[in-house]
Write a protein that holds these residues in place. Sequence first.
Motif, PDB file in Angstrom:
ATOM      1  N   ASP A  14       0.831  -1.197   0.000  1.00  0.00           N
ATOM      2  CA  ASP A  14       0.000   0.000   0.000  1.00  0.00           C
ATOM      3  C   ASP A  14       0.869   1.252   0.000  1.00  0.00           C
ATOM      4  O   ASP A  14       0.967   1.969   0.979  1.00  0.00           O
ATOM      5  N   GLU A  15       1.519   1.536  -1.121  1.00  0.00           N
ATOM      6  CA  GLU A  15       2.372   2.706  -1.224  1.00  0.00           C
ATOM      7  C   GLU A  15       1.765   3.701  -2.210  1.00  0.00           C
ATOM      8  O   GLU A  15       0.896   3.360  -2.994  1.00  0.00           O
ATOM      9  N   GLU A  16       2.200   4.912  -2.142  1.00  0.00           N
ATOM     10  CA  GLU A  16       1.707   5.952  -3.042  1.00  0.00           C
ATOM     11  C   GLU A  16       2.431   5.838  -4.379  1.00  0.00           C
ATOM     12  O   GLU A  16       3.634   5.665  -4.441  1.00  0.00           O
ATOM     13  N   LEU A  17       1.649   5.951  -5.460  1.00  0.00           N
ATOM     14  CA  LEU A  17       2.193   5.870  -6.812  1.00  0.00           C
ATOM     15  C   LEU A  17       1.965   7.192  -7.534  1.00  0.00           C
ATOM     16  O   LEU A  17       0.906   7.799  -7.381  1.00  0.00           O
ATOM     17  N   PRO A  18       2.930   7.624  -8.364  1.00  0.00           N
ATOM     18  CA  PRO A  18       2.665   8.782  -9.212  1.00  0.00           C
ATOM     19  C   PRO A  18       1.439   8.484 -10.081  1.00  0.00           C
ATOM     20  O   PRO A  18       1.303   7.379 -10.616  1.00  0.00           O
ATOM     21  N   LEU A  19       0.544   9.431 -10.229  1.00  0.00           N
ATOM     22  CA  LEU A  19      -0.700   9.236 -10.944  1.00  0.00           C
ATOM     23  C   LEU A  19      -0.470   8.730 -12.375  1.00  0.00           C
ATOM     24  O   LEU A  19      -1.088   7.761 -12.809  1.00  0.00           O
ATOM     25  N   GLY A  20       0.424   9.361 -13.099  1.00  0.00           N
ATOM     26  CA  GLY A  20       0.697   8.952 -14.477  1.00  0.00           C
ATOM     27  C   GLY A  20       1.261   7.545 -14.566  1.00  0.00           C
ATOM     28  O   GLY A  20       0.978   6.808 -15.521  1.00  0.00           O
ATOM     29  N   PHE A  21       2.043   7.156 -13.573  1.00  0.00           N
ATOM     30  CA  PHE A  21       2.613   5.812 -13.554  1.00  0.00           C
ATOM     31  C   PHE A  21       1.515   4.776 -13.361  1.00  0.00           C
ATOM     32  O   PHE A  21       1.451   3.782 -14.084  1.00  0.00           O
ATOM     33  N   GLY A  22       0.639   5.009 -12.417  1.00  0.00           N
ATOM     34  CA  GLY A  22      -0.464   4.080 -12.180  1.00  0.00           C
ATOM     35  C   GLY A  22      -1.362   3.942 -13.392  1.00  0.00           C
ATOM     36  O   GLY A  22      -1.785   2.838 -13.750  1.00  0.00           O
ATOM     37  N   MET A  23      -1.616   5.058 -14.064  1.00  0.00           N
ATOM     38  CA  MET A  23      -2.464   5.031 -15.253  1.00  0.00           C
ATOM     39  C   MET A  23      -1.781   4.288 -16.393  1.00  0.00           C
ATOM     40  O   MET A  23      -2.403   3.453 -17.065  1.00  0.00           O
ATOM     41  N   ALA A  24      -0.510   4.549 -16.627  1.00  0.00           N
ATOM     42  CA  ALA A  24       0.218   3.880 -17.702  1.00  0.00           C
ATOM     43  C   ALA A  24       0.369   2.388 -17.408  1.00  0.00           C
ATOM     44  O   ALA A  24       0.236   1.552 -18.303  1.00  0.00           O
ATOM     45  N   LEU A  25       0.619   2.052 -16.165  1.00  0.00           N
ATOM     46  CA  LEU A  25       0.772   0.657 -15.774  1.00  0.00           C
ATOM     47  C   LEU A  25      -0.547  -0.095 -15.948  1.00  0.00           C
ATOM     48  O   LEU A  25      -0.560  -1.234 -16.417  1.00  0.00           O
ATOM     49  N   ALA A  26      -1.646   0.541 -15.621  1.00  0.00           N
ATOM     50  CA  ALA A  26      -2.962  -0.094 -15.753  1.00  0.00           C
ATOM     51  C   ALA A  26      -3.318  -0.384 -17.207  1.00  0.00           C
ATOM     52  O   ALA A  26      -4.112  -1.283 -17.486  1.00  0.00           O
ATOM     53  N   GLN A  27      -2.698   0.319 -18.130  1.00  0.00           N
ATOM     54  CA  GLN A  27      -2.970   0.114 -19.552  1.00  0.00           C
ATOM     55  C   GLN A  27      -2.053  -0.920 -20.184  1.00  0.00           C
ATOM     56  O   GLN A  27      -2.180  -1.218 -21.373  1.00  0.00           O
ATOM     57  N   ASN A  28      -1.130  -1.472 -19.412  1.00  0.00           N
ATOM     58  CA  ASN A  28      -0.183  -2.457 -19.939  1.00  0.00           C
ATOM     59  C   ASN A  28      -0.263  -3.700 -19.055  1.00  0.00           C
ATOM     60  O   ASN A  28       0.377  -3.771 -18.001  1.00  0.00           O
ATOM     61  N   ASP A  29      -1.061  -4.678 -19.478  1.00  0.00           N
ATOM     62  CA  ASP A  29      -1.296  -5.871 -18.657  1.00  0.00           C
ATOM     63  C   ASP A  29      -0.014  -6.605 -18.298  1.00  0.00           C
ATOM     64  O   ASP A  29       0.158  -7.041 -17.164  1.00  0.00           O
TER      65      ASP A  29
END
Length: 70
Positions: A14-29
């Motif tokens: 449960d750590e904080e993620l940069p918003l853009g990183f989380g979004m980009a990661l979610a788009q790459n399975d």
Amino acid sequence: MERYQKNTLPGVSDEELPLGFGMALAQNDLALKKFGKMDERQRQRFLFDARHARSKEEMQSVVNRIGEWQ
């Protein structure tokens, strides 16, 4: 000022993620699955790079490297 989102990625503490990183990661399975399987040290290395990305392209490069990670 960096924006962070609360982590909701499976297999990741449960750590904080940069918003853009989380979004980009979610788009790459593949990258998402590999990131979830990394140990804490490995994840921190990529999180450091993500926090220092200066553009969308740099952030995407970090996520692409995760996808290529063995």
